[in-house]
Design a protein around this motif. Structure first.
Motif, PDB file in Angstrom:
ATOM      1  N   GLY A   1       0.813  -1.206   0.000  1.00 36.62           N
ATOM      2  CA  GLY A   1       0.000   0.000   0.000  1.00 36.62           C
ATOM      3  C   GLY A   1       0.847   1.255   0.000  1.00 36.62           C
ATOM      4  N   PHE A   2       0.185   2.390   0.283  1.00 33.18           N
ATOM      5  CA  PHE A   2       0.886   3.672   0.310  1.00 33.18           C
ATOM      6  C   PHE A   2       0.082   4.635   1.174  1.00 33.18           C
ATOM      7  N   TYR A   3       0.705   5.769   1.518  1.00 34.67           N
ATOM      8  CA  TYR A   3       0.052   6.800   2.316  1.00 34.67           C
ATOM      9  C   TYR A   3      -0.474   7.916   1.406  1.00 34.67           C
ATOM     10  N   LEU A   4      -1.672   8.387   1.713  1.00 29.21           N
ATOM     11  CA  LEU A   4      -2.263   9.449   0.908  1.00 29.21           C
ATOM     12  C   LEU A   4      -1.483  10.755   0.998  1.00 29.21           C
TER      13      LEU A   4
ATOM     14  N   LYS B   1       4.742  11.153  -3.756  1.00 29.29           N
ATOM     15  CA  LYS B   1       5.477  10.249  -4.639  1.00 29.29           C
ATOM     16  C   LYS B   1       4.801   8.881  -4.767  1.00 29.29           C
ATOM     17  N   VAL B   2       3.810   8.617  -3.931  1.00 23.04           N
ATOM     18  CA  VAL B   2       3.107   7.324  -3.912  1.00 23.04           C
ATOM     19  C   VAL B   2       4.127   6.189  -3.806  1.00 23.04           C
ATOM     20  N   THR B   3       4.824   6.178  -2.697  1.00 24.50           N
ATOM     21  CA  THR B   3       5.849   5.169  -2.449  1.00 24.50           C
ATOM     22  C   THR B   3       5.191   3.895  -1.927  1.00 24.50           C
ATOM     23  N   ILE B   4       5.392   2.801  -2.627  1.00 26.65           N
ATOM     24  CA  ILE B   4       4.775   1.529  -2.268  1.00 26.65           C
ATOM     25  C   ILE B   4       5.551   0.890  -1.123  1.00 26.65           C
ATOM     26  N   LYS B   5       4.812   0.441  -0.112  1.00 25.06           N
ATOM     27  CA  LYS B   5       5.430  -0.134   1.081  1.00 25.06           C
ATOM     28  C   LYS B   5       4.661  -1.377   1.517  1.00 25.06           C
ATOM     29  N   PRO B   6       5.310  -2.280   2.246  1.00 22.44           N
ATOM     30  CA  PRO B   6       4.615  -3.445   2.792  1.00 22.44           C
ATOM     31  C   PRO B   6       3.895  -3.064   4.074  1.00 22.44           C
ATOM     32  N   VAL B   7       2.679  -3.525   4.235  1.00 23.08           N
ATOM     33  CA  VAL B   7       1.893  -3.115   5.393  1.00 23.08           C
ATOM     34  C   VAL B   7       2.551  -3.542   6.696  1.00 23.08           C
TER      35      VAL B   7
ATOM     36  N   PHE C   1     -22.367  11.327  -0.022  1.00 21.50           N
ATOM     37  CA  PHE C   1     -21.348  11.017   0.981  1.00 21.50           C
ATOM     38  C   PHE C   1     -19.985  10.843   0.322  1.00 21.50           C
ATOM     39  N   ALA C   2     -19.952  10.125  -0.804  1.00 18.64           N
ATOM     40  CA  ALA C   2     -18.685   9.898  -1.507  1.00 18.64           C
ATOM     41  C   ALA C   2     -18.097  11.199  -2.040  1.00 18.64           C
ATOM     42  N   SER C   3     -18.941  12.227  -2.205  1.00 19.93           N
ATOM     43  CA  SER C   3     -18.482  13.508  -2.753  1.00 19.93           C
ATOM     44  C   SER C   3     -18.003  14.478  -1.689  1.00 19.93           C
ATOM     45  N   GLN C   4     -18.049  14.098  -0.417  1.00 22.83           N
ATOM     46  CA  GLN C   4     -17.551  14.972   0.637  1.00 22.83           C
ATOM     47  C   GLN C   4     -16.049  15.210   0.467  1.00 22.83           C
ATOM     48  N   PRO C   5     -15.547  16.368   0.898  1.00 22.82           N
ATOM     49  CA  PRO C   5     -14.167  16.757   0.595  1.00 22.82           C
ATOM     50  C   PRO C   5     -13.097  15.757   1.012  1.00 22.82           C
ATOM     51  N   ASN C   6     -13.282  15.056   2.132  1.00 24.65           N
ATOM     52  CA  ASN C   6     -12.255  14.124   2.594  1.00 24.65           C
ATOM     53  C   ASN C   6     -12.333  12.759   1.926  1.00 24.65           C
ATOM     54  N   ASN C   7     -13.334  12.563   1.074  1.00 24.62           N
ATOM     55  CA  ASN C   7     -13.436  11.322   0.315  1.00 24.62           C
ATOM     56  C   ASN C   7     -12.928  11.593  -1.091  1.00 24.62           C
ATOM     57  N   ILE C   8     -11.822  10.989  -1.451  1.00 17.93           N
ATOM     58  CA  ILE C   8     -11.131  11.350  -2.690  1.00 17.93           C
ATOM     59  C   ILE C   8     -10.878  10.113  -3.541  1.00 17.93           C
ATOM     60  N   ASN C   9     -10.616  10.329  -4.808  1.00 19.58           N
ATOM     61  CA  ASN C   9     -10.272   9.221  -5.693  1.00 19.58           C
ATOM     62  C   ASN C   9      -8.806   8.840  -5.501  1.00 19.58           C
ATOM     63  N   SER C  10      -8.542   7.555  -5.575  1.00 21.05           N
ATOM     64  CA  SER C  10      -7.168   7.074  -5.420  1.00 21.05           C
ATOM     65  C   SER C  10      -6.325   7.494  -6.616  1.00 21.05           C
ATOM     66  N   PRO C  11      -5.098   7.939  -6.391  1.00 26.34           N
ATOM     67  CA  PRO C  11      -4.223   8.279  -7.522  1.00 26.34           C
ATOM     68  C   PRO C  11      -3.863   7.068  -8.370  1.00 26.34           C
ATOM     69  N   LEU C  12      -4.090   5.861  -7.825  1.00 27.90           N
ATOM     70  CA  LEU C  12      -3.741   4.636  -8.556  1.00 27.90           C
ATOM     71  C   LEU C  12      -4.978   3.891  -9.044  1.00 27.90           C
ATOM     72  N   ASP C  13      -6.126   4.564  -9.044  1.00 28.24           N
ATOM     73  CA  ASP C  13      -7.329   3.895  -9.547  1.00 28.24           C
ATOM     74  C   ASP C  13      -7.132   3.533 -11.014  1.00 28.24           C
TER      75      ASP C  13
END
Length: 512
Positions: free
Chosen positions: A242-245, A249-255, A431-443
């Motif tokens: 996964g990665f942190y929002l 840089k969207v650095t991939i890391k192991p959970v 609800f999905a359109s609220q400001p803190n709900n965002i699309n993933s950069p890797l969608d």
């Protein structure tokens, strides 16, 4: 495009080039649309031959399936689409493997249900689905326009080709705490509305409920998902990476190497040791939703959808209360690829599949047939809602709420039903359109596993052997976390991360 034969006369080209005919609203539930089917048939000048469209869905076949889809066939024939349907089901537990086997064998079918949580990513990566760049706007212009308006086709595009048809829903699955308020009220446990926001709040509530009901099963899930929400961690859905929002840089890391992982392990072990998390949670195969409905657990974490839906409790005296966890944290919306339909690359009739899907986008009568079945036999309409006929429910339904229908949901036509009230999906989209709900950069990212598949097999084996006990708190000490980290390093983790990061970087660069 391979093996595509479209039997229309040459006059069709000029009709299409000059613009599709527009059909006005009618009184049979069909909304204003680009009427592709009638245009194609009139342009051809003669009735097209009947063909059978072979579809695969996930789940179990309902008793009235063939009768319903015969009615679907009659309806679309009346609209100029001369098809019948061969409807097949694959049990959900076998679906992913079966689809991959069918694709590898070169089997021929026309359309199937899929999703990012099933076989879609692998099927798309293995070129099992037909590219639809030219066909989609030509034969399904209304559906194509919907996708353009929503901006969802990029997620379904692989190497420049649209290979999946996403559902048109908007959802977010950020977590709520959800508990049986009828039980907490009896015990005089009365949290203020929306006051359970943090892992500490959840922990306190759990121990209150445990003290009041020492012999009840309290919860069957661990705490990791709450910590991930707190730290804005995104599960890639790929072998526990996964990665942190907050990482541009969207650095991939192991959970397993993330600080929250050990925090969650410690909290869940405490719950396990104190009898709060069910001792059989790790091996219990009974559906968690069924346990919840039957009163076999008192608290859990769930999404906005299931917090707001009718819980379907076995006992009507059961009540719920909920509270949004970490409301100020960002959380990714559910991918448009959560539920899709796709056309097999060997399909002989992709044009007709698309025409059917385009009708479904604009025709309420067709939608009701496909989703609910035959009025009076498989469902009844009450106050514009779809309900089971008298004496029938989900477990005995002969059609309604059939498995694999989700990719064909159309929010503009969905009726209230036993699970979802009127305007439910409008509120879900809000609800999905609220400001803190965002699309993933890797969608829309598809990771090709070929170079690391053997290493991934080792990683997955260690996940089953070591990660699951940690997730459910069934470990002797937290030393298990350190041992697991070292185990995964020895399984070639650095090579896995290097390959995945390389593909992520290429994907992000292509989006700029």
């Amino acid at each position: 495009m391979k093996n595509i034969q479209v039997k229309v006369s040459l006059i069709l080209s000029s009709v299409l080039m000059s613009g599709m005919l527009l059909a006005a609203c009618t009184n049979n539930g069909t909304i204003s649309s680009i009427n592709t089917s009638e245009t194609l048939q009139s342009a051809a000048g003669s009735k097209e031959q009947e063909v059978s469209l072979k579809f695969y869905f996930a789940g179990d076949r309902k008793a009235a399936t063939d009768e319903v889809w015969s009615a679907v066939s009659n309806h679309v024939k009346s609209k100029g689409l001369n098809v019948k349907f061969d409807i097949n089901f694959i049990p959900l537990g076998d679906f992913k493997e079966k689809m991959l086997v069918m694709a590898a064998a070169g089997d021929t079918w026309d359309m199937n249900f899929d999703g990012s949580w099933l076989s879609y990513n692998l099927m798309a990566a293995k070129d099992a689905y037909m590219g639809l760049n030219e066909l989609l706007p030509k034969y399904a212009p209304n559906l194509y326009k919907k996708y353009q308006d929503q901006g969802t086709l990029a997620a379904a595009t692989v190497q420049g080709q649209i290979v999946g048809l996403p559902w048109t829903m908007r959802m977010n699955q950020r977590q709520f705490a959800l508990w049986r308020s009828d039980m907490t009220e009896i015990a005089n446990i009365n949290p203020a509305p929306n006051s359970i926001k943090t892992i500490e709040d959840v922990d306190h509530l759990l121990y209150q409920i445990k003290q009041a009901y020492p012999n009840e099963k309290i919860v069957r899930v661990g705490s990791r998902v709450i910590y991930q929400l707190r730290d804005e961690w995104v599960d890639l859905g790929f072998h526990k990476l996964g990665f942190y929002l907050n990482d541009p840089k969207v650095t991939i890391k192991p959970v397993e190497q993330q600080p929250f992982y050990k925090e969650a392990a410690a909290m869940t072990k405490k719950w396990y040791d104190d009898g709060i998390i069910n001792r059989d949670a790790m091996i219990d195969k009974e559906d968690g939703a069924i346990q919840w409905r039957n009163g076999k657990s008192l608290i859990g974490w769930s999404s906005h959808e299931w917090v707001k839906a009718n819980q379907g409790f076995a006992d009507p005296s059961y009540k719920i209360q909920s509270s949004l966890l970490y409301p100020d944290k960002k959380y990714v919306n559910r991918t448009a690829l959560a539920n899709v339909v796709a056309i097999n690359k060997n399909s002989r009739n992709p044009d007709r599949v698309l025409r059917f899907l385009d009708m479904l986008e604009t025709d309420q009568t067709l939608y009701d047939l496909v989703q609910y079945g035959i009025e009076g036999k498989t469902y009844e309409i009450k106050n514009e809602g779809a309900e089971y006929p008298e004496g029938m429910k989900n477990t005995t339904s002969n059609y309604m709420e059939w498995g694999g229908q989700w990719a064909l949901w159309k929010p503009q036509f969905m009726r209230p039903d036993p699970s979802y009230d009127k305007d439910f999906w409008t509120k879900e989209a809000e609800f999905a359109s609220q400001p803190n709900n965002i699309n993933s950069p890797l969608d829309g990212l598809f990771i090709i596993e070929d170079k690391i598949k053997n290493l991934l097999a080792k990683r997955d084996q260690a996940v089953t052997e070591f990660d699951r006990p940690i997730e459910y708190g069934n470990i002797k000490s937290l030393d298990a976390v350190d041992s697991y980290i070292e185990k995964q390093k020895a399984n070639g983790l650095d090579e896995i991360i290097e390959e995945v990061q390389k593909q992520v970087d290429v994907f992000l660069a292509a989006k700029k």
